[in-house]
Scaffold this active site. Structure first.
Site, PDB file in Angstrom:
ATOM      1  N   ASN A  69      -4.409  -4.086   2.639  1.00 53.30           N
ATOM      2  CA  ASN A  69      -5.603  -4.936   2.619  1.00 53.30           C
ATOM      3  C   ASN A  69      -6.194  -5.200   4.001  1.00 53.30           C
ATOM      4  OD1 ASN A  69      -3.579  -6.585   3.474  1.00 53.30           O
ATOM      5  ND2 ASN A  69      -3.837  -8.160   1.914  1.00 53.30           N
ATOM      6  N   ASP A  94      -4.976   5.885  -3.606  1.00 51.45           N
ATOM      7  CA  ASP A  94      -4.548   5.843  -5.000  1.00 51.45           C
ATOM      8  C   ASP A  94      -5.688   5.281  -5.851  1.00 51.45           C
ATOM      9  OD1 ASP A  94      -3.989   3.358  -3.494  1.00 51.45           O
ATOM     10  OD2 ASP A  94      -3.329   2.586  -5.432  1.00 51.45           O
TER      11      ASP A  94
END
Length: 193
Positions: A69, A94
């Site tokens: 993040n 992903d």
């Protein structure tokens, strides 16, 4: 436009190495291995970096070690330092919305709730290229966090690796800027039955 920077998104540390969220790392590591590019930690960019020739084109590789993040804290200064514009960046990550064993190449678009992209898009814009590596989705949205940070079962990992192999073999087209052809090859990838 040719690709000058290939980024793989993931989380650093042995405990995350084999988790679904690290599929972007798997792609770049396989790439580095195939083209003999060594990756080394560079604290200025908070990540593993490397540089080498991929199908005759010079490219830089980056694996941010900031945790997913906060990926922008690595990608943004790196791209700015080397003067790499957004359209010359490929980011592998992903993707929950694609089943394991499928893979998609696309340019631009939103972050789709992906925390790594969410931290990058506001700083460099959305017009980079994305290699979306399918990992499938858990049954309930409440399970997403545990799912992406979990290890895929062996058969699923084999499927993901096969999709990554397909993307690695389409790199010649990606590097030369023939994205339409690369997109057809990658997006059309089907697991052998």
């Amino acid at each position: 436009m040719t690709i000058k920077l290939i980024v793989g998104l993931g989380n650093p540390g042995a405990q995350y190495q084999h988790t679904r969220h690290n599929a972007g790392f798997w792609f770049v590591e396989q790439l580095a291995d195939k083209f003999g590019i060594s990756l080394a930690f560079d604290k200025k960019f908070h990540g593993q970096v490397g540089r080498g020739l991929i199908h005759g084109q010079e490219a830089r590789l980056l694996l941010p070690e900031t945790f997913m993040n906060r990926s922008g804290q690595s990608v943004v200064p790196f791209a700015k330092f080397y003067g790499i514009d957004t359209g010359s960046i490929l980011i592998a990550h992903d993707e929950l919305d694609i089943p394991a064993g499928s893979i998609k190449l696309k340019t631009g678009g939103g972050h789709g709730g992906h925390n790594g992209l969410k931290d990058i898009v506001p700083h460099i814009g959305a017009q980079f290229h994305r290699l979306r590596i399918g990992i499938g989705r858990p049954t309930h949205s409440s399970q997403v966090s545990g799912y992406v940070l979990g290890k895929p079962p062996t058969d699923e990992r084999i499927s993901i690796d096969a999709a990554i192999d397909c993307a690695v073999s389409s790199l010649g087209e990606i590097m030369s800027g023939d994205l339409e052809r690369a997109r057809n090859q990658i997006n059309g990838f089907k697991l052998p039955s």
